[in-house]
Enzyme design. Structure first.
Site, PDB file in Angstrom:
ATOM      1  N   ARG A 119      35.992  30.671  42.364  1.00 48.20           N
ATOM      2  CA  ARG A 119      37.182  30.026  42.849  1.00 48.20           C
ATOM      3  C   ARG A 119      37.012  30.500  44.271  1.00 48.20           C
ATOM      4  O   ARG A 119      37.955  31.131  45.107  1.00 48.20           O
ATOM      5  CB  ARG A 119      38.577  30.906  42.376  1.00 48.20           C
ATOM      6  CG  ARG A 119      38.526  30.956  40.668  1.00 48.20           C
ATOM      7  CD  ARG A 119      38.589  29.844  40.069  1.00 48.20           C
ATOM      8  NE  ARG A 119      39.621  28.754  39.900  1.00 48.20           N
ATOM      9  CZ  ARG A 119      40.565  29.086  39.203  1.00 48.20           C
ATOM     10  NH1 ARG A 119      40.837  29.880  38.390  1.00 48.20           N
ATOM     11  NH2 ARG A 119      41.680  28.369  39.265  1.00 48.20           N
ATOM     12  N   GLN A 124      36.360  24.877  46.171  1.00 47.23           N
ATOM     13  CA  GLN A 124      37.496  24.081  45.619  1.00 47.23           C
ATOM     14  C   GLN A 124      37.596  22.513  45.266  1.00 47.23           C
ATOM     15  O   GLN A 124      38.185  22.360  44.147  1.00 47.23           O
ATOM     16  CB  GLN A 124      38.365  24.321  46.995  1.00 47.23           C
ATOM     17  CG  GLN A 124      39.869  24.453  46.718  1.00 47.23           C
ATOM     18  CD  GLN A 124      40.512  25.185  47.610  1.00 47.23           C
ATOM     19  OE1 GLN A 124      40.274  25.033  48.893  1.00 47.23           O
ATOM     20  NE2 GLN A 124      41.760  25.653  47.576  1.00 47.23           N
ATOM     21  N   ASP A 127      36.745  22.449  41.204  1.00 49.87           N
ATOM     22  CA  ASP A 127      37.470  23.426  40.334  1.00 49.87           C
ATOM     23  C   ASP A 127      38.186  22.599  39.313  1.00 49.87           C
ATOM     24  O   ASP A 127      39.413  22.316  39.592  1.00 49.87           O
ATOM     25  CB  ASP A 127      38.430  24.037  41.346  1.00 49.87           C
ATOM     26  CG  ASP A 127      39.009  25.406  40.370  1.00 49.87           C
ATOM     27  OD1 ASP A 127      38.663  25.428  39.195  1.00 49.87           O
ATOM     28  OD2 ASP A 127      39.568  26.092  41.237  1.00 49.87           O
ATOM     29  N   SER A 130      41.531  24.382  38.036  1.00 48.82           N
ATOM     30  CA  SER A 130      42.916  23.890  38.834  1.00 48.82           C
ATOM     31  C   SER A 130      43.323  22.705  38.758  1.00 48.82           C
ATOM     32  O   SER A 130      44.476  22.379  38.548  1.00 48.82           O
ATOM     33  CB  SER A 130      42.467  24.141  40.439  1.00 48.82           C
ATOM     34  OG  SER A 130      42.270  25.477  40.918  1.00 48.82           O
ATOM     35  N   TYR A 225      41.575  36.134  40.571  1.00 55.61           N
ATOM     36  CA  TYR A 225      42.072  36.372  39.020  1.00 55.61           C
ATOM     37  C   TYR A 225      42.854  37.771  39.038  1.00 55.61           C
ATOM     38  O   TYR A 225      42.554  38.422  39.717  1.00 55.61           O
ATOM     39  CB  TYR A 225      40.954  36.465  38.014  1.00 55.61           C
ATOM     40  CG  TYR A 225      40.505  35.068  37.744  1.00 55.61           C
ATOM     41  CD1 TYR A 225      41.174  34.013  37.237  1.00 55.61           C
ATOM     42  CD2 TYR A 225      39.191  34.642  38.432  1.00 55.61           C
ATOM     43  CE1 TYR A 225      40.493  32.753  37.188  1.00 55.61           C
ATOM     44  CE2 TYR A 225      38.508  33.768  38.107  1.00 55.61           C
ATOM     45  CZ  TYR A 225      39.371  32.635  37.565  1.00 55.61           C
ATOM     46  OH  TYR A 225      38.699  31.381  37.485  1.00 55.61           O
TER      47      TYR A 225
HETATM   48  P1  NAD Z   1      45.280  32.194  35.687  1.00 56.48           P
HETATM   49  O1  NAD Z   1      45.500  31.122  34.776  1.00 56.48           O
HETATM   50  O2  NAD Z   1      43.998  33.262  35.505  1.00 56.48           O
HETATM   51  O3  NAD Z   1      46.703  33.077  35.732  1.00 56.48           O
HETATM   52  C1  NAD Z   1      47.810  32.427  35.912  1.00 56.48           C
HETATM   53  C2  NAD Z   1      48.667  33.530  36.783  1.00 56.48           C
HETATM   54  O4  NAD Z   1      49.121  34.737  35.868  1.00 56.48           O
HETATM   55  C3  NAD Z   1      48.168  34.246  37.824  1.00 56.48           C
HETATM   56  O5  NAD Z   1      48.729  34.013  39.147  1.00 56.48           O
HETATM   57  C4  NAD Z   1      47.949  35.566  37.542  1.00 56.48           C
HETATM   58  O6  NAD Z   1      48.107  36.510  38.843  1.00 56.48           O
HETATM   59  C5  NAD Z   1      49.311  35.765  36.674  1.00 56.48           C
HETATM   60  N1  NAD Z   1      49.546  36.908  35.855  1.00 56.48           N
HETATM   61  C6  NAD Z   1      48.575  37.794  34.952  1.00 56.48           C
HETATM   62  N2  NAD Z   1      48.812  38.667  34.509  1.00 56.48           N
HETATM   63  C7  NAD Z   1      50.438  38.554  34.793  1.00 56.48           C
HETATM   64  C8  NAD Z   1      51.589  39.504  34.358  1.00 56.48           C
HETATM   65  N3  NAD Z   1      51.392  40.472  33.610  1.00 56.48           N
HETATM   66  N4  NAD Z   1      52.783  39.246  34.902  1.00 56.48           N
HETATM   67  C9  NAD Z   1      52.814  38.003  35.645  1.00 56.48           C
HETATM   68  N5  NAD Z   1      51.954  37.398  36.070  1.00 56.48           N
HETATM   69  C10 NAD Z   1      50.773  37.563  35.726  1.00 56.48           C
HETATM   70  O7  NAD Z   1      45.377  31.970  37.268  1.00 56.48           O
HETATM   71  P2  NAD Z   1      44.781  30.564  38.043  1.00 56.48           P
HETATM   72  O8  NAD Z   1      46.076  29.936  38.212  1.00 56.48           O
HETATM   73  O9  NAD Z   1      43.692  30.125  37.275  1.00 56.48           O
HETATM   74  O10 NAD Z   1      44.584  31.420  39.517  1.00 56.48           O
HETATM   75  C11 NAD Z   1      43.848  32.557  39.789  1.00 56.48           C
HETATM   76  C12 NAD Z   1      43.925  32.495  41.088  1.00 56.48           C
HETATM   77  O11 NAD Z   1      42.799  31.969  41.643  1.00 56.48           O
HETATM   78  C13 NAD Z   1      45.012  32.401  42.167  1.00 56.48           C
HETATM   79  O12 NAD Z   1      45.078  33.573  43.014  1.00 56.48           O
HETATM   80  C14 NAD Z   1      44.566  31.262  42.703  1.00 56.48           C
HETATM   81  O13 NAD Z   1      45.370  31.125  44.052  1.00 56.48           O
HETATM   82  C15 NAD Z   1      43.061  31.325  43.047  1.00 56.48           C
HETATM   83  N6  NAD Z   1      42.594  30.120  42.805  1.00 56.48           N
HETATM   84  C16 NAD Z   1      41.663  29.717  44.082  1.00 56.48           C
HETATM   85  C17 NAD Z   1      41.138  28.609  44.328  1.00 56.48           C
HETATM   86  C18 NAD Z   1      40.041  28.385  45.400  1.00 56.48           C
HETATM   87  O14 NAD Z   1      40.304  29.194  46.215  1.00 56.48           O
HETATM   88  N7  NAD Z   1      38.989  27.615  44.952  1.00 56.48           N
HETATM   89  C19 NAD Z   1      41.177  27.552  43.109  1.00 56.48           C
HETATM   90  C20 NAD Z   1      42.096  27.860  42.337  1.00 56.48           C
HETATM   91  C21 NAD Z   1      42.907  29.291  42.117  1.00 56.48           C
END
Ligand code: NAD
Length: 362
Positions: A119, A124, A127, A130, A225
């Site tokens: 990620r 990006q 992905d 996303s 994550y």
């Molecule tokens: P995910 O589907 O793994 O999880 C969803 C959300 O649940 C996350 O924000 C996580 O922090 C949250 N979570 C976990 N335990 C929790 C709890 N006990 N209470 C409340 N919330 C909780 O996550 P995602 O949507 O796939 O994204 C993960 C990360 O990756 C994020 O930081 C996102 O910004 C980042 N990301 C980066 C890129 C990139 O730069 N290419 C692309 C996509 C996502």
């Protein structure tokens, strides 16, 4: 080199939309074959592919394709029908099912797992997680609005005033942020919680209120994550959530910890305190659910509260889901398919992390 797109099993999406497949043929120098009926459920009839691709039977496709791209992995029973050394590109989830790597290797296949692409900013555009999560977040709000017996926005009418609904979003990652943006656009009051501190600013920039619970483990080396939280933190978080949940009209839960069971944030006790007619959409249903009462793949009613367990809501927007998925995969394939040939640079970190079997078979 033949790029094959099979029909998905129990899924309305298809790995490439016709326009993206046309680009793939041009930019990768490949020939495209599509299984008959592959795009029908996402409103891409066979005729929309015929300018670019050969529309063939499943048997022909599996036998001849050099690369097969699918949203869900092909059933294992079909692996033996593929060409030796064929490359399969899909979401194999090796972080949940590590045994899949050995099985693919034993079958003589080269496998790329799209859910292993790092990620990072550089990756990006590749992905798929996303793209699909964002659609799921959007659809979760529409699904909630469909079940909710109330308006989302505040309305002042000649017949009286209607208060805005309150939406609570648990987990403000990709799906959660899209849910917040969509619920705000519909005029709801939105609150959100996450264990990653970085989420606070993102929630606030979308006009949501961030619920702060002190003491979360926030490991920035976990590739974006979330990490697993202590029992003490989860207990305090549940208390905070319970107070908000009782007042919420809609709760959308998206909290995930990669490779582990989803954290349980809404115990039955909390649901019992919610108002009749309230709606919970649990996007973490497939990994155990964020709500204790969630049943994966079902809509249930508990004390007047509707609970929808669905982690695959992007299937309900199959045309855009297919379009974005294919665009992501095309961007990814450009890394290692050039002029109709494999040019695999194993030192590239995107390749080394996502090729889950040997990149070049002996
Ligand atoms: P995910 O589907 O793994 O999880 C969803 C959300 O649940 C996350 O924000 C996580 O922090 C949250 N979570 C976990 N335990 C929790 C709890 N006990 N209470 C409340 N919330 C909780 O996550 P995602 O949507 O796939 O994204 C993960 C990360 O990756 C994020 O930081 C996102 O910004 C980042 N990301 C980066 C890129 C990139 O730069 N290419 C692309 C996509 C996502």
């Amino acid at each position: 080199m033949i790029l094959g797109i099979p029909k998905e099993t129990n899924d309305r999406r298809v790995a490439f939309a016709p326009a993206t497949l046309a680009k793939a043929v041009k930019e990768l120098g490949v020939e495209a074959w599509v299984e008959t009926g592959a795009g029908t459920a996402s409103s891409f009839p066979d005729a929309s592919f015929t300018d670019t691709a050969k529309v063939v039977s499943r048997a022909e496709l599996l036998k001849n394709a050099d690369i097969i791209v699918s949203i869900n992995p092909l059933p294992e029973s079909e692996w033996k029908l593929l060409k030796k050394d064929a490359m399969v590109i899909s979401r194999f989830e090796p972080f949940i099912k590590p045994e899949v790597v050995g099985k693919l290797q034993d079958a003589g296949l080269r496998a790329c797992s799209l859910d292993m692409i790092p990620r990072t900013t550089l990756a990006q555009s590749m992905d798929v997680l996303s793209s699909l999560a964002s659609i799921a977040g959007y659809k979760a709000v529409l699904e909630a609005a469909h079940f909710l017996p109330r308006y989302f926005p505040m309305l002042i009418t000649a017949a009286g005033s209607v208060k805005p609904s309150t939406v609570l979003v648990l987990g403000a990652g990709v799906a959660g942020l899209q849910a917040i943006a969509t619920a705000k656009r519909l005029g709801a009051i939105v609150e959100a919680s996450d264990t990653r501190l970085a989420a606070k600013e993102e929630v606030e920039s979308l006009g949501g209120r961030f619920i702060m619970v002190e003491g979360a483990s926030d490991d920035t080396s976990a590739g974006g994550y979330a990490v697993e939280q202590s029992e003490d933190f989860l207990k305090r978080q549940r208390e905070e959530v319970q107070a908000r949940a009782a007042k919420a009209d809609v709760i959308i839960t998206t909290a995930q910890v990669r490779g582990r069971k989803a954290p349980m944030l809404l115990p039955a006790d909390t649901v019992n305190k919610m108002k009749p007619g309230s709606v919970i959409i649990d996007l973490a249903a497939s990994t155990g659910g964020n709500c204790e009462l969630t049943k994966d793949g079902e809509v249930i009613m508990h004390n007047g509260v509707i609970i929808v367990g669905n982690s695959d809501l992007s299937q309900d927007l199959p045309q855009d889901a297919s379009f974005l998925f294919g665009n992501n995969v095309l961007n990814y394939m450009k890394l290692f398919v050039k002029g109709g040939e494999f040019q695999i640079d194993e030192s590239n970190v995107i390749i080394s992390q996502s090729f889950i079997t040997a990149a070049v078979n002996a």
